[in-house]
Design a protein around this motif. Structure first.
Motif, short mmCIF file in Angstrom:
data_model
loop_
_atom_site.label_atom_id
_atom_site.label_comp_id
_atom_site.label_asym_id
_atom_site.label_seq_id
_atom_site.Cartn_x
_atom_site.Cartn_y
_atom_site.Cartn_z
N LEU A 125 31.24 44.22 42.48
CA LEU A 125 32.29 44.90 43.26
C LEU A 125 33.60 44.14 43.20
CD1 LEU A 125 33.18 47.09 45.30
CD2 LEU A 125 32.40 45.53 47.11
N PHE A 126 33.57 42.84 43.51
CA PHE A 126 34.81 42.08 43.57
C PHE A 126 35.42 41.88 42.19
CE2 PHE A 126 32.99 41.13 47.70
CZ PHE A 126 34.10 41.25 48.52
N ALA A 127 34.58 41.71 41.16
CA ALA A 127 35.11 41.61 39.80
C ALA A 127 35.75 42.92 39.37
CB ALA A 127 34.00 41.20 38.83
N PHE A 128 35.20 44.03 39.83
CA PHE A 128 35.79 45.34 39.52
C PHE A 128 37.21 45.42 40.06
CE2 PHE A 128 36.61 49.78 40.72
CZ PHE A 128 36.46 50.40 39.49
N PHE A 129 37.40 45.01 41.31
CA PHE A 129 38.75 45.03 41.89
C PHE A 129 39.66 44.02 41.18
CE2 PHE A 129 36.55 46.80 45.74
CZ PHE A 129 37.15 48.04 45.65
N ALA A 130 39.10 42.88 40.78
CA ALA A 130 39.90 41.86 40.10
C ALA A 130 40.41 42.35 38.74
CB ALA A 130 39.08 40.58 39.93
N ILE A 157 39.50 41.14 31.00
CA ILE A 157 38.32 41.26 30.15
C ILE A 157 37.16 40.41 30.70
CG2 ILE A 157 37.38 40.65 27.87
CD1 ILE A 157 40.13 41.51 26.73
N VAL A 158 37.46 39.21 31.15
CA VAL A 158 36.43 38.35 31.74
C VAL A 158 35.76 39.06 32.92
CG1 VAL A 158 36.03 36.22 33.05
CG2 VAL A 158 37.42 36.17 30.98
N HIS A 159 36.57 39.71 33.74
CA HIS A 159 36.00 40.40 34.90
C HIS A 159 35.22 41.65 34.51
CE1 HIS A 159 38.79 37.70 36.98
NE2 HIS A 159 37.90 37.77 37.94
N VAL A 160 35.65 42.31 33.43
CA VAL A 160 34.85 43.42 32.91
C VAL A 160 33.45 42.92 32.55
CG1 VAL A 160 34.56 45.02 30.97
CG2 VAL A 160 36.78 44.82 32.10
N LEU A 161 33.40 41.78 31.88
CA LEU A 161 32.10 41.21 31.49
C LEU A 161 31.28 40.81 32.71
CD1 LEU A 161 33.21 39.07 28.42
CD2 LEU A 161 32.06 41.28 28.41
N LEU A 194 23.46 49.38 49.04
CA LEU A 194 24.82 48.84 48.86
C LEU A 194 24.78 47.48 48.16
CD1 LEU A 194 27.89 48.90 49.42
CD2 LEU A 194 27.40 47.85 51.63
N LEU A 195 23.97 46.56 48.70
CA LEU A 195 23.91 45.22 48.11
C LEU A 195 23.31 45.25 46.71
CD1 LEU A 195 22.86 43.03 51.19
CD2 LEU A 195 25.12 43.25 50.13
N GLY A 196 22.37 46.16 46.49
CA GLY A 196 21.81 46.30 45.15
C GLY A 196 22.82 46.79 44.14
N ALA A 197 23.73 47.66 44.60
CA ALA A 197 24.73 48.24 43.70
C ALA A 197 25.87 47.26 43.41
CB ALA A 197 25.30 49.51 44.30
N VAL A 198 26.34 46.53 44.42
CA VAL A 198 27.50 45.66 44.23
C VAL A 198 27.14 44.34 43.60
CG1 VAL A 198 28.71 46.73 46.17
CG2 VAL A 198 27.48 44.58 46.53
N GLY A 199 25.84 43.98 43.60
CA GLY A 199 25.42 42.71 43.02
C GLY A 199 24.58 42.95 41.83
#
Length: 199
Positions: A125-130, A157-161, A194-199
């Protein structure tokens, strides 16, 4: 209001606490799960922690709140150096007049990215926003003569990965939750899904 020096001292204490927690979580994962003991998981963990440290360092120059001199300067640079005129106009008409609101929001965003990556919690989740945060910086400083815009593309790109490979599952809290909390592992109940999806 907390004095600037005290703000930096508190931030340093928070970083050291997050780093210690990150190492503790990694050790627990290493001990509990043989599958975590791979070069791939270890290298992902190291990269995640380093990028988390980068975000933490980045949030520090947003201090002192509500408006830091450094943040005022670089936001002003966007007014002249953004790739598109509508972006420059947005900076002039919204960002600069409301820096006292924008600076704390940016500080909290970068602190959230750092916390997520350091702990390996909710990384997808947070990498997606980043990703979008990084692309905003890319376009906002695109014409700046002292900036190399591709830095921000590489950061995106790092956050996409991190999103694609769910980097929190490499010696992070996301891995621990999936292994030890049935609701997260099986994605049952709203918070488990939720936690399963974002992590």
């Amino acid at each position: 209001m907390v004095p600037p020096r005290a703000q930096v001292s508190l931030a340093l204490a928070l970083f050291l606490a997050l780093l210690a927690a990150s190492l503790w979580i990694a050790v627990i994962n290493w001990r509990q799960d043989l599958n975590q003991r791979t070069g791939s998981h270890l290298s992902t963990f190291v990269c995640r922690v380093l990028i988390g440290g980068m975000w933490f360092q980045g949030c520090l120059w947003k201090l002192p709140l509500p408006v830091s001199g450094g943040f005022r300067h670089w936001t002003g640079q966007m007014a002249d150096n953004a790739a598109f005129e509508f972006h420059r106009a947005l900076v002039r008409s919204v960002y600069l007049p409301y820096l006292h609101v924008i600076d704390p929001i940016v500080f909290l965003a970068e602190l959230s990215f750092a916390t997520s990556l350091l702990l390996g919690f909710g990384v997808r989740l947070f990498a997606f926003f980043a990703i979008f945060f990084s692309l905003h910086l890319w376009l906002g400083l695109y014409l700046h003569p002292a900036e190399w815009p591709w830095n921000y593309v590489f950061l995106a790109i790092v956050h996409v990965l991190f999103v694609v490979y769910a980097a929190g599952r490499s010696l992070g809290l996301d891995a621990w939750l999936r292994r030890n909390v049935a609701a997260v592992r099986n994605r049952t109940g709203w918070w488990g899904r939720l936690l399963g999806a974002v992590g």
